[in-house]
Motif scaffolding. Structure first.
Motif, PDB file in Angstrom:
ATOM      1  N   ILE A  48       0.912  -1.451   0.042  1.00 26.26           N
ATOM      2  CA  ILE A  48      -0.228   0.309  -0.025  1.00 26.26           C
ATOM      3  C   ILE A  48       1.125   1.520   0.071  1.00 26.26           C
ATOM      4  N   GLN A  49       2.184   1.550   0.221  1.00 24.65           N
ATOM      5  CA  GLN A  49       2.907   2.278   0.720  1.00 24.65           C
ATOM      6  C   GLN A  49       3.631   2.465  -0.890  1.00 24.65           C
ATOM      7  N   MET A  62      -6.498   8.170  15.761  1.00 26.61           N
ATOM      8  CA  MET A  62      -6.696   9.694  15.866  1.00 26.61           C
ATOM      9  C   MET A  62      -5.711   9.927  16.767  1.00 26.61           C
ATOM     10  N   GLU A  63      -4.844   9.178  18.096  1.00 22.29           N
ATOM     11  CA  GLU A  63      -4.787   9.095  19.201  1.00 22.29           C
ATOM     12  C   GLU A  63      -3.424   8.521  19.326  1.00 22.29           C
ATOM     13  N   GLU A  64      -3.688   7.178  19.142  1.00 23.66           N
ATOM     14  CA  GLU A  64      -1.970   6.597  19.015  1.00 23.66           C
ATOM     15  C   GLU A  64      -1.192   6.736  18.076  1.00 23.66           C
ATOM     16  N   LYS A  65      -1.882   6.552  17.362  1.00 25.16           N
ATOM     17  CA  LYS A  65      -0.872   6.944  16.149  1.00 25.16           C
ATOM     18  C   LYS A  65      -0.563   8.555  15.695  1.00 25.16           C
ATOM     19  N   GLU A  66      -1.281   9.251  16.237  1.00 30.04           N
ATOM     20  CA  GLU A  66      -0.731  10.738  15.383  1.00 30.04           C
ATOM     21  C   GLU A  66      -1.686  10.911  14.168  1.00 30.04           C
ATOM     22  N   LEU A  67      -2.623   9.709  13.590  1.00 31.94           N
ATOM     23  CA  LEU A  67      -2.842  10.987  12.262  1.00 31.94           C
ATOM     24  C   LEU A  67      -3.320  12.479  12.383  1.00 31.94           C
ATOM     25  N   HIS A 107       0.954  13.350  11.580  1.00 31.11           N
ATOM     26  CA  HIS A 107       1.130  13.561  11.038  1.00 31.11           C
ATOM     27  C   HIS A 107       0.320  14.054   9.426  1.00 31.11           C
ATOM     28  N   LEU A 108      -1.432  14.611   9.482  1.00 31.62           N
ATOM     29  CA  LEU A 108      -1.551  15.161   8.303  1.00 31.62           C
ATOM     30  C   LEU A 108      -0.901  16.831   8.601  1.00 31.62           C
ATOM     31  N   SER A 109      -1.077  17.383   9.585  1.00 26.56           N
ATOM     32  CA  SER A 109      -1.016  18.859   9.595  1.00 26.56           C
ATOM     33  C   SER A 109       0.525  19.521   9.866  1.00 26.56           C
ATOM     34  N   ARG A 110       0.988  18.555  11.169  1.00 26.52           N
ATOM     35  CA  ARG A 110       2.723  18.890  11.157  1.00 26.52           C
ATOM     36  C   ARG A 110       3.524  18.676   9.939  1.00 26.52           C
ATOM     37  N   SER A 111       3.120  17.574   9.528  1.00 27.70           N
ATOM     38  CA  SER A 111       4.262  16.979   8.197  1.00 27.70           C
ATOM     39  C   SER A 111       4.107  16.835   6.876  1.00 27.70           C
ATOM     40  N   ILE A 112       2.506  16.537   6.255  1.00 28.45           N
ATOM     41  CA  ILE A 112       2.072  16.652   5.447  1.00 28.45           C
ATOM     42  C   ILE A 112       1.800  17.751   4.266  1.00 28.45           C
ATOM     43  N   LYS A 113       1.431  18.843   5.671  1.00 23.86           N
ATOM     44  CA  LYS A 113       0.922  20.266   5.354  1.00 23.86           C
ATOM     45  C   LYS A 113       2.072  20.965   5.236  1.00 23.86           C
ATOM     46  N   HIS A 114       2.604  20.897   5.934  1.00 27.28           N
ATOM     47  CA  HIS A 114       3.783  22.064   6.055  1.00 27.28           C
ATOM     48  C   HIS A 114       5.783  21.935   4.556  1.00 27.28           C
ATOM     49  N   TYR A 115       4.964  19.985   4.452  1.00 26.59           N
ATOM     50  CA  TYR A 115       6.219  19.854   3.077  1.00 26.59           C
ATOM     51  C   TYR A 115       5.517  20.018   1.924  1.00 26.59           C
ATOM     52  N   ILE A 155      -4.656   5.310   5.467  1.00 31.71           N
ATOM     53  CA  ILE A 155      -5.282   6.872   5.096  1.00 31.71           C
ATOM     54  C   ILE A 155      -4.392   7.345   3.550  1.00 31.71           C
ATOM     55  N   ILE A 156      -2.952   7.838   4.409  1.00 37.42           N
ATOM     56  CA  ILE A 156      -1.431   8.230   3.665  1.00 37.42           C
ATOM     57  C   ILE A 156      -1.313   7.100   2.763  1.00 37.42           C
ATOM     58  N   ASN A 157      -2.140   6.650   2.269  1.00 40.19           N
ATOM     59  CA  ASN A 157      -1.142   5.628   0.341  1.00 40.19           C
ATOM     60  C   ASN A 157      -0.725   5.803  -0.542  1.00 40.19           C
ATOM     61  N   ARG A 158      -0.119   5.463  -0.824  1.00 44.29           N
ATOM     62  CA  ARG A 158       0.456   5.136  -2.394  1.00 44.29           C
ATOM     63  C   ARG A 158      -0.192   6.846  -3.187  1.00 44.29           C
ATOM     64  N   LYS A 159      -1.454   6.527  -3.230  1.00 47.87           N
ATOM     65  CA  LYS A 159      -3.043   7.052  -4.118  1.00 47.87           C
ATOM     66  C   LYS A 159      -2.666   8.278  -3.691  1.00 47.87           C
ATOM     67  N   ALA A 160      -2.739   8.489  -2.017  1.00 48.52           N
ATOM     68  CA  ALA A 160      -3.334  10.078  -1.558  1.00 48.52           C
ATOM     69  C   ALA A 160      -1.444  10.532  -1.651  1.00 48.52           C
TER      70      ALA A 160
END
Length: 891
Positions: free
Chosen positions: A419-420, A504-509, A512-520, A630-635
Motif C-alpha cells: 500500500i506504500q 487519531m490518538e495512538e498513531k497521531e493521524l 502527521h497530516l497537519s505537522r508534516s504533510i501540510k508543512h512539506y 489513509i496516507i497510501n501511495r495514491k494519496a
C-alpha cells in the motif's frame, strides 16, 4: 445500486446491443440516476407481471417453466427483472428497436458463419479421411455431446468442491469421510435398485381376495415408506435429479390402487430427503448444509418412529389401508416441505448464505400456514447456527474462520506493505470483499456494515492488539430482523470507535497530516523552503541524471535542522524523490489508470527532453501501517503532484525576482539605452504578477479553505471510511481547483511557465555579459597604477575615465542590443506570454461556465483586476459564437 454498478450495467447493455458511437453511456447513466425508484416485490405484483408476460409471450409454457426453474434456484432480483420485462412489453417503440436490433445481429452472425464456413466446407482432394471415418467421428462427437448433458456424478462434485476449498485453506485441508461410507449403498436409507432382498415367491396379487390384497399392499407400503422395495411396489431408477417414481402391480384392485397412489408421494418425499441428508452430510458441502441435513435427520427419526408404530399395528392385524392413510396424512405435509427444500437447495447448488436465503424466503412464503412456517423456522434456526458463529467471530473480533467459503465476507491474500508502493493498490477495498451470493437475504441491508465492522477490528488486530467487543451477544435467527440488526449496529459502533481512536490518538493521524504533510507537501512552512531552496538551487539546476541524491538528502537534513521544522517529531520521515517524468506525463499516467489508454501511455518512451532537477524534484514520505490506509501511495502521489506544481511556481518566482535584482545594473546606463529595457521590465513585472497571483490563489483560495474543511470533517468523522472519504475529497478538490485534473489547462500553464523560465534565462545571460564587461573595464581603470596613493590630479583623471567608461559601456550595450535583436526577442517573449495567458484565461472562463467550476473564476478576477484582458477575452468569445452559429440550424 451504486453509480459504478449502473455504469457497468449500462456499458454491458450497450455492448450486448452492439450500440457504438452516439452520446455514450454517460447520458443514460444520468437519466437512470435521476429517474430511478425502488421496486418493492410482493407476491401479488410478482404473480401479476408473470401472468402478463406469459400472455404476451409466443411460448408461455416455456417462459413459466424457466421462471419456476430460476425461482427454485433462488435467483436474486428475479421478480425485479420480470417486472422490467413487463414494462418493456408496454413500450412498442422499445420493442420495435429490440426486434430490429436482434434481426441485425442475427444477420451479422449468419454472415460471419457463412464466411468462416467457406474456408472449410469443401474438403481438399488430398484429404486422407474417408466417408466411413467421418461417420465414426460424427458418432463420437454425438456421444460426447450426449454425455456432457448428463449430470456429473456426486463423487466428481465432491472432488471439485474439496479441491476448491483446499486451495483456499492450503494449510488446513478439510476432513474427508472414508471411502467405505460411499462404497456401501446399503448404509443409505434409500432404495437399492436392482437388488432383490426378498427370497419369497411372489404370488400374483390379482389372484388374491380383496382383503388379502389390502393386507399385502399395506406391508409393501410400510416398506416403501422407509426406502425398501416391496413385492408389488418397487422404486424406479432415478434419472438425474428427478423425483422418485414407483411401479405398482397392474393387477391390483383399482380401489386399492387409487389409495396407494395417494400414499406413495410420502415415499417419494422420503427418498428425496434421505438422499439430501446423506449427500449434504459430507464436509465438502459446508457447515450450513450439514446443519440443515442434521435438522432434517432429526425430523426423519421422528418419522421412522411413526412407521415403527404402524408396523407394530400391522403385525397385530389392526392396520388397514384406510387407517394407514389416516395416520400418514399429518406427516405427508412435513415430508413434502422437506423434499421441496431439499430439491430447491440441490437445484440452486446452494451453500452457506445462499442456503439461508432460500430457507428464509420459504419461511416468509408460508405466512398463513403456521405449521409449515414453524417447520421452516426450525430448519432455518438450525442451519444458521454455524453461519452465525462465523458472523460473531467477524463482528466481535475481526477474525474470519470460514474453511468452506460459506460466509458473506471473503478474505484475499494481499500484502499491506504494498500500500506504500503501488499507486493502484486497493488493499482496503480488496483485502476483504463481500460475496453477493453468500449474503443471506435477511442480512442484505446490513452487509456493508458487517464488512466494515470486521475490517475495522482486523486492522487493530494486525497492529498487535487483541480486541473483543464488550457488547457481544449470541446472534440467533428470528423473523424479527430488528433483533440482530441492533446487535450488528452495536458491534459496528464499537469497532468504528476503536479504530478511529487508535489512529487519531495512538498513531497521531492528525499530527502527521497537519505537522508534516501540510508543512512539506503543501509548502506551509515558509522559512524551511527559503532555506532549502537557497541550499539546493545550484544542485537542482543540473540534469536529473547528474544530481547526487545523497547530497540532496544531506541538504534537506540541514534545512530541516536550521528552520522551525526542527520541532516536527516526524521530520525524519521526509525523503527526497526524483521523479522519472515531468508533471504532465505523471498526470496523464494517473488519469489513464484502468482505462484503455493505460498500456499505451505506460509503454510509451519517456520524454526526449532531459529533465532538470527542479522539474523532477519531489518529496516522499515514509508511512507505516496502519496510517498507510489513509496516507497510501495514491494519496501521496496526489500530494506530490500538488507539491511539484507549487514548487516549480516558487522556483519561477525566485528567478523573476533575481532578474529584478540584476536589472538594477541598467540604472547606470544612459536614457537612450534604458528605452530598450522598458519592454523587458514591463514583461518581467507582468510575469511576476501572474506567478504570484497563481500561487496566492492556490495557497490561500484553494488549499487553506479546503484544509480547514478537512480538519472540521475529520473531527466529526465517526469511522475510518468517513476519514478516507473526507481525505480523498480534499485531495480531489485541491487537484481540480489547481488545474491538475485537466491536461488541457495544465499544458497551457506549463507553456506559460516555460516562457517565463526562458525569459529569465535570456535576461540573466544578458545581465551577466554586461557585468563581466563592466568589471573588466573597471579593473583596468582603477588599478592601472600601483605607484602609491592617488594624487588629486590622478583622482580627477580617474573620474574623467569613469565617465568615459560608462559612456562606452552604454554604447556597447546599445550596440549589443542592436546586433542581437534584443528588442525583437523581448517582443517575441511578450507575444508568446500574452497569447498563452489569454488562452488560459479563455479556457478558464469556458470551464468555469460549462462545468460550474466557479472557483476558477477567481484566477481571472485576480489577473484581470483592471479589465486589461476583458476586451480581448470578449472578442475571443464573440469569435467562438460566430463559428458555432452556422451549426445551430442543423441541431
Amino acid at each position: 445500486m451504486s453509480e459504478f454498478r449502473i455504469h457497468h450495467d449500462v456499458n454491458e447493455l450497450l455492448s450486448l446491443l452492439c450500440v457504438h458511437g452516439g452520446e455514450g453511456a454517460e447520458v443514460y447513466i444520468d437519466l437512470l440516476q435521476k429517474n430511478r425508484t425502488p421496486y418493492v416485490t410482493t407476491t401479488v405484483s410478482a404473480h401479476s407481471v408473470k401472468v402478463k408476460i406469459a400472455e404476451f409471450s409466443r411460448t408461455p409454457e416455456d417462459f413459466l417453466k424457466k421462471y419456476d426453474e430460476l425461482k427454485s434456484k433462488n435467483t436474486r432480483h428475479l421478480d425485479s427483472l420480470v417486472y422490467l420485462l413487463s414494462k418493456l412489453t408496454e413500450d412498442k417503440e422499445t420493442l420495435q428497436y429490440l426486434q430490429q436490433n436482434a434481426k441485425e445481429r442475427a444477420e451479422l452472425a449468419a454472415s460471419a458463419a457463412t464466411s468462416s464456413s467457406t474456408n472449410f466446407s469443401i474438403p481438399s482432394s488430398t484429404s486422407k479421411i474417408s466417408v466411413q471415418e467421418l461417420e465414426e467421428l460424427r458418432k463420437q462427437l454425438g456421444s460426447v455431446t450426449a454425455n456432457s448433458s448428463v449430470q456429473q456424478p456426486l463423487e466428481l462434485t465432491r472432488k471439485i468442491l474439496r479441491d476448491k476449498q483446499n486451495r483456499k485453506n492450503s494449510g488446513q485441508p478439510i476432513p474427508v469421510f472414508p471411502s467405505w461410507v460411499y462404497d456401501r449403498p446399503a448404509l443409505i436409507g434409500d432404495f437399492l435398485i436392482g437388488t432383490s432382498l426378498s427370497t419369497d415367491t411372489t404370488v400374483p396379487i390379482g389372484t388374491l381376495p380383496l382383503a388379502s390384497q389390502e393386507s399385502m399392499i399395506v406391508e409393501d407400503l410400510l416398506y416403501a415408506l422407509i426406502g425398501v422395495d416391496g413385492r408389488y411396489i418397487t422404486a424406479q431408477p432415478l434419472i438425474g435429479r428427478q423425483n422418485r417414481a414407483f411401479s405398482v402391480d397392474p393387477n391390483l384392485d383399482l380401489s386399492i390402487k387409487e389409495l396407494v397412489t395417494r400414499i406413495l408421494p410420502v415415499a417419494t418425499s422420503y427418498s428425496a430427503v434421505t438422499r439430501f441428508i446423506e449427500e449434504k452430510s459430507s464436509f465438502e458441502y459446508g457447515q450450513v448444509n450439514h446443519a440443515l441435513a442434521a435438522a432434517m435427520r432429526t425430523l426423519i427419526k421422528e418419522y421412522m418412529i411413526l412407521i415403527t408404530q404402524l408396523e407394530h399395528l400391522q403385525r397385530q392385524g389392526l392396520l388397514s389401508l384406510q387407517k394407514l392413510w389416516f395416520y400418514i396424512q399429518p406427516t405427508m405435509r412435513t415430508l413434502e416441505i422437506l423434499a421441496s427444500l431439499a430439491t430447491s437447495v440441490d437445484k440452486g447448488e446452494c451453500m452457506g448464505g445462499s442456503t439461508l436465503s432460500l430457507l428464509h424466503d420459504k419461511t416468509f412464503n408460508y405466512t398463513g400456514d403456521s405449521q409449515a412456517q414453524e417447520l421452516c423456522l426450525y430448519l432455518t434456526k438450525a442451519a444458521s447456527v454455524p453461519y452465525f458463529e462465523i458472523l460473531e467471530k467477524w463482528i466481535y473480533r475481526g477474525i474470519i474462520n470460514d474453511p468452506y467459503s460459506e460466509f458473506m465476507v471473503e478474505e484475499h491474500e494481499l500484502q499491506k506493505e504494498k500500500i506504500q508502493e503501488d499507486y493502484n493498490d486497493k488493499y482496503w477495498d480488496q483485502r476483504y470483499t463481500v460475496v453477493q451470493q453468500q449474503i443471506p437475504s435477511f442480512l442484505q441491508k446490513m452487509a456493508d456494515k458487517i464488512l466494515s465492522t470486521g475490517k475495522y477490528l482486523n486492522v487493530v488486530r494486525e497492529c498487535g492488539r487483541d480486541v473483543t467487543c464488550p457488547v457481544a451477544k449470541e446472534v440467533i435467527y428470528t423473523l424479527k430482523e430488528r433483533a440482530y440488526v441492533e446487535q450488528i449496529e452495536k458491534a459496528y459502533n464499537y469497532a468504528s470507535k476503536v479504530l478511529l481512536d487508535f489512529l487519531m490518538e495512538e498513531k497521531e493521524l492528525m499530527a502527521h497530516l497537519s505537522r508534516s504533510i501540510k508543512h512539506y507537501f503543501l509548502m506551509d512552512q515558509g522559512d524551511f523552503f527559503v532555506h532549502f531552496m537557497d541550499l539546493t538551487e545550484e544542485e537542482l539546476k543540473k540534469p536529473v541524471d547528474d544530481i547526487i541524491t545523497t547530497r540532496l538528502e544531506a541538504l534537506l537534513e540541514l534545512a530541516l535542522r536550521m528552520s522551525t521544522a526542527n520541532t516536527d517529531p516526524f521530520k525524519d520521515d521526509l525523503k527526497i524523490d526524483l521523479m522519472p517524468h515531468d508533471l504532465i506525463t505523471q498526470l496523464l499516467r494517473v488519469l489513464a489508470i484502468e482505462t484503455k489508454q493505460e498500456k499505451a501511455i505506460i509503454s510509451a518512451d519517456p520524454t526526449e527532453l532531459t529533465l532538470s532537477g527542479l522539474e523532477a524534484f519531489s518529496f516522499d514520505y515514509i508511512v507505516k501501517w496502519p496510517l498507510s490506509l489513509i496516507i497510501n501511495r495514491k494519496a501521496l502521489t496526489r500530494y506530490q503532484m500538488l507539491f511539484r506544481h507549487m514548487f516549480y511556481c516558487k522556483h519561477v518566482e525566485r528567478q523573476l525576482c533575481n532578474v529584478w535584482i540584476s536589472n538594477k545594473t541598467a540604472k547606470q546606463f544612459s536614457l537612450h539605452s534604458a528605452k530598450w529595457f522598458a519592454g523587458a521590465f514591463t514583461l518581467r513585472q507582468r510575469m511576476l504578477n501572474f506567478v504570484q497571483n497563481i500561487q496566492y490563489y492556490m495557497m490561500f483560495e484553494v488549499m487553506e479553505p479546503t484544509w480547514h474543511i478537512l480538519e472540521k470533517n475529520l473531527k466529526l468523522a465517526s469511522n475510518i471510511d468517513d476519514v478516507l472519504s473526507h481525505h480523498t475529497s480534499f485531495l480531489d478538490n485541491c487537484l481540480k481547483d489547481c488545474m491538475l485534473t485537466n491536461p488541457e489547462l495544465l499544458k497551457i500553464f506549463s507553456k506559460l511557465m516555460s516562457v517565463c523560465v526562458m525569459f529569465t534565462n535570456c535576461m540573466q545571460r544578458f545581465t551577466e555579459s554586461m557585468k563581466l564587461d563592466n568589471e573588466m573595464d573597471r579593473l583596468t581603470l582603477e588599478h592601472g597604477t600601483m605607484l602609491g596613493p592617488p594624487t588629486e590630479e590622478e583622482r580627477a583623471e580617474e573620474t574623467a575615465k569613469r565617465k568615459l567608461t560608462n559612456k562606452l559601456l552604454a554604447e556597447h550595450a546599445d550596440n549589443l542590443h542592436l546586433t542581437s535583436g534584443f528588442e525583437a526577442t523581448i517582443n517575441k517573449f511578450d507575444s508568446n506570454f500574452s497569447t498563452h495567458l489569454l488562452d488560459l484565461l479563455d479556457k478558464l472562463s469556458v470551464y468555469s461556465t460549462n462545468d460550474c467550476e466557479h472557483s476558477m473564476l477567481n484566477i481571472i478576477y485576480r489577473l484581470d483586476f483592471n479589465g486589461f484582458y476583458t476586451e480581448r477575452l470578449e472578442h475571443m468569445s464573440a469569435e467562438r459564437s460566430q463559428k458555432a452559429a452556422p451549426l445551430l440550424p442543423r441541431l
